[in-house]
Design an enzyme around this catalytic site. Structure first.
Site, PDB file in Angstrom:
ATOM      1  CB  CYS A  18      34.963  -0.244  24.875  1.00 61.40           C
ATOM      2  SG  CYS A  18      36.689  -0.458  24.397  1.00 61.40           S
ATOM      3  CG  ASP A 434      26.406  34.355  55.755  1.00 60.19           C
ATOM      4  OD1 ASP A 434      26.934  34.916  56.715  1.00 60.19           O
ATOM      5  OD2 ASP A 434      25.744  34.953  54.885  1.00 60.19           O
ATOM      6  CG  ASP A 633      23.949  35.841  50.703  1.00 61.66           C
ATOM      7  OD1 ASP A 633      24.721  36.003  51.678  1.00 61.66           O
ATOM      8  OD2 ASP A 633      22.983  36.585  50.450  1.00 61.66           O
TER       9      ASP A 633
END
Length: 741
Positions: A18, A434, A633
């Site tokens: 548990c 961007d 990116d």
């Protein structure tokens, strides 16, 4: 601690029953000198430990886990643990079948205890005390031994868990019944309605049934990683000295030339050096449409080559491959803990001791106040309290949802590097995008061609021949486009590059100028009012115009632009529907930036912003109380990605951007950000549902059991299926609908 000496180890943990077990291991490990952090995942049965190497060894870590009563083994991301899981499931099933066979007659005897079932036939032998004892004993002490073993280890380590509750509860029923048998010397009596052997036996059987289904359904939540691992190719056809050799994937080296036929799985990451094809990359990106690939394009291992024969030069192998990195990131996310799990951890830490106290109070209240001297009722109600309060569901509530949510995200090409990011993404209020490579394709393309007083072939030949010798990105875009028209390029008699203006060349004794308006005007070539107006119109649209002049006469111009991705406008629309503020940020000029923003529906634009300025703009937004996500990116986006509350590195992102951002999007598509937001939101809702039902179940069940309104076997049934319901609810996340799917 010295960061250079920090190491991380991932372990498989067996023996946990548990969430309290996971908390015990976690606390024990965090007390070791040299441990920076230890996270134990009950649902996955794993642990991730970050430690300082000189102060701590892996041997001490393993010894500590063994001392706590559990077993650990090193985990690897490139191997499937299915045989061990299958073995565990079979062993558990066998224990369950054995218990079910022995407890069935005892369950039958319960019908003799109720007036409304008095019409049912119960074999006489089933009611004999010696028969019930013979059936209950192996269930209690052989099949139920792991509960005793676990309880002993828990108490030894000064803690309490599910094993303690089950061991105390079933032992109370069993030994009280045994006491009555000896007290009344009733071994051979025909009836023994006051005995509770069936209570302890049926309880253990029901708990085993619940654990069996729990184990079976838990394996489904980690199916995403197992399916990714199975995708790996086993062999590759390598070309050496012109000879094709089929070798195991482990023997392929960087720079090896690998041949892939149509219909075959690409074995390694590499660059195409021969041929062209269409590749199914859905297993990486979630995108169903094939991607066209040709010379110079990067291909990824485990994707499917659909049509053409290609040869690739191996770039990345083993743990460096794209698929291995995905598996690693998904595994890290599933092993990590979301901040919301701290709630469950705190509750689990005090839950079992409180239950033991409530059970003791229940026993005393019934025995001394409600029904004095009727110990059987007191024991039965105390046992019901102990059983109904098993904390398994609470321990499973958060990790199973995290596993299912991050797994579903991985299927769609969204990689959360930690559970905390899966939780915090849905809190975003402002998203900053961007421009170049994020909203746009990142590569200039020809949008308009105008030529006059010259035939098409001569115009294209002149432009292509000149631009072929230029290294400017715009020149490359022009040459690439003209190559598709099968234009034959001519040799140059002279070539001169003028940075910032363009180029001057001589072809077939004719002077050709290709470049800006300044270059044309500098060489005193006339630009008519009509042409000037058309050029101005194109520039207002955010396009770059390249002018062409032959022999001191303007003969045409070509407009180029970094065009928007097909999905960008749709993604911006979805951001707004989700209530997000959308801002575009770029280093480009305001005219071009506003033109692109208008095309995709963005109202707020931050233009001509330098890389370090992007991070400052993010901080300015945060200072206004906004929770900001940055999507980028490039290398110049890294500071902003690190500064934002959440950073998304999209598709073609640079290595630095991917390292900096906590969320990587393999799909070069802004809708992946929308999907990430949706999955985060639904995962958190799922976790809250699980926590609510786990807590509500105990809050309702405990007082009902304490009031004597819940038979122990009913409590056992409810306890077993509460855990299953939590896991099944989490599994719904694996079918989460997104705008992409």
């Amino acid at each position: 601690m010295n960061d250079k000496n920090l190491q991380t180890i991932d372990l498989n943990i067996s023996g946990m029953t548990c969430g309290a077990c996971a908390n015990r291991i976690e606390k024990g490990l965090n007390k070791l000198e040299g441990v920076q952090s230890a996270n134990v995942n009950f649902a996955l049965e794993t642990a991730t430990i970050t430690y300082e190497a000189p102060l701590l060894t892996t041997t001490r870590i393993f010894n500590k886990i063994t001392q706590l009563g559990y077993t650990a083994s090193q985990k690897t991301t490139d191997k499937i643990n299915e045989p061990e899981k299958r073995k565990e499931l079979i062993q558990h099933r066998n224990r369950l079948l054995f218990a079910a066979i022995l407890s069935a007659p005892l369950l039958w005897t319960m019908f003799a205890h109720f007036s409304f079932t008095s019409f049912m036939f119960v074999p006489e032998i089933f009611m004999k005390p010696w028969f019930q004892l013979a059936l209950a004993t192996p269930i209690q002490f052989i099949i139920g031994f792991p509960f005793y073993s676990g309880a002993f280890k828990a108490i030894k380590n000064k803690s309490a868990d599910m094993n303690v509750l089950v061991a105390i509860g079933t032992s109370a029923a069993f030994f009280y019944s045994l006491y009555l048998v000896f007290k009344h010397n009733s071994f051979m009596h025909s009836h023994a309605t006051d005995l509770y052997f069936e209570t302890s036996a049926v309880l253990i059987t029901l708990i085993l049934l619940g654990k069996y289904f729990e184990i079976k359904t838990k394996t489904q939540t980690s199916a995403s990683i197992r399916s990714l691992i199975k995708l790996k190719a086993k062999t590759a056809v390598v070309l050496k000295d012109g000879i094709e050799t089929n070798i195991p994937i482990e023997e392929v080296q960087v720079n090896d030339i690998v041949a892939i036929k149509p219909g075959e799985k690409i074995p390694v990451d590499g660059i195409i050096i021969e041929g062209s094809t269409s590749i199914d990359e859905s297993m990486l990106t979630g995108e169903s449409l094939p991607v066209n690939k040709s010379l110079g394009h990067l291909v990824y291992g485990s994707t499917l080559n659909q049509f053409g024969f290609i040869k690739i030069k191996t770039e990345k192998i083993g743990q460096d491959s794209m698929l291995s990195q995905i598996i690693k990131i998904v595994s890290q996310a599933q092993n990590s803990k979301a901040p919301i799990q701290r709630i469950a951890d705190r509750i689990s830490g005090i839950f079992v001791p409180i239950v033991l106290l409530i059970a003791a109070i229940t026993f005393c209240t019934w025995y001394f106040l409600i029904q004095p001297d009727e110990i059987s009722y007191a024991i039965e109600n105390a046992v019901a309290v102990l059983v109904i309060a098993c904390p398994c569901a609470l321990g499973l509530a958060t990790p199973t949802s995290i596993m299912a949510g991050s797994g579903r995200a991985a299927e769609l090409g969204i990689l959360f590097k930690g559970a905390e990011y899966l939780e915090s993404t849905q809190k975003i209020t402002t998203i900053v995008l961007d421009k170049t490579g994020t909203i746009t394709k990142g590569k200039p393309e020809i949008t308009d061609i105008h030529y006059f007083d010259i035939d098409e072939g001569t115009f294209f030949t002149a432009v292509g021949s000149v631009e072929k010798n230029s290294e400017h990105p715009l020149a490359s875009a022009i040459v690439k486009s003209l190559a598709l028209k099968n234009i034959t390029f001519c040799p140059l008699e002279h070539f001169e590059s003028l940075p910032g203006f363009g180029v001057i060349a001589i072809i077939n004794s004719k002077e050709v100028l290709v470049g800006t308006q300044q270059l044309i005007k500098k060489n005193k070539i006339e630009i008519t009012a009509t042409h000037s107006h058309l050029i101005s119109t194109l520039e207002q649209q955010g396009k770059t115009v390249v002018l062409v002049a032959i022999e001191k006469k303007l003969c045409g111009f070509i407009a180029l632009a970094d065009t928007t991705k097909e999905s960008s406008a749709k993604a911006v629309e979805q951001f707004k529907k989700l209530g997000l503020e959308v801002i575009m940020i770029t280093g480009d000029n305001a005219k071009t930036a506003n033109s692109i923003a208008k095309q995709v529906g963005i109202d707020q634009v931050l233009a001509e912003v330098l890389p370090d300025g992007k991070a400052k703009e993010i901080q300015l937004l945060q200072s206004k109380g906004k929770i900001v996500a940055m999507v980028g990116d490039g290398i110049n986006d890294a500071p902003a990605l690190a500064t934002a509350n959440i950073g998304f590195a999209i598709g073609s992102a640079s290595d630095i951007a991917i390292e900096t951002a906590p969320i990587s999007l393999i799909r070069n598509d802004l809708t992946a950000v929308v999907d990430a937001f949706i999955i985060s939101k639904k995962t958190m809702l799922n976790i809250k549902q699980n926590l609510f039902w786990a807590l509500a179940y105990n809050c309702l069940g405990l007082p009902i059991a304490a009031m004597g309104l819940l038979a122990p076997w009913v409590a056992g049934t409810a306890m077993a299926f509460s855990s299953i319901s939590v896991v099944l609810n989490a599994l719904r996340l694996q079918k989460t609908a997104t705008i992409h799917a």
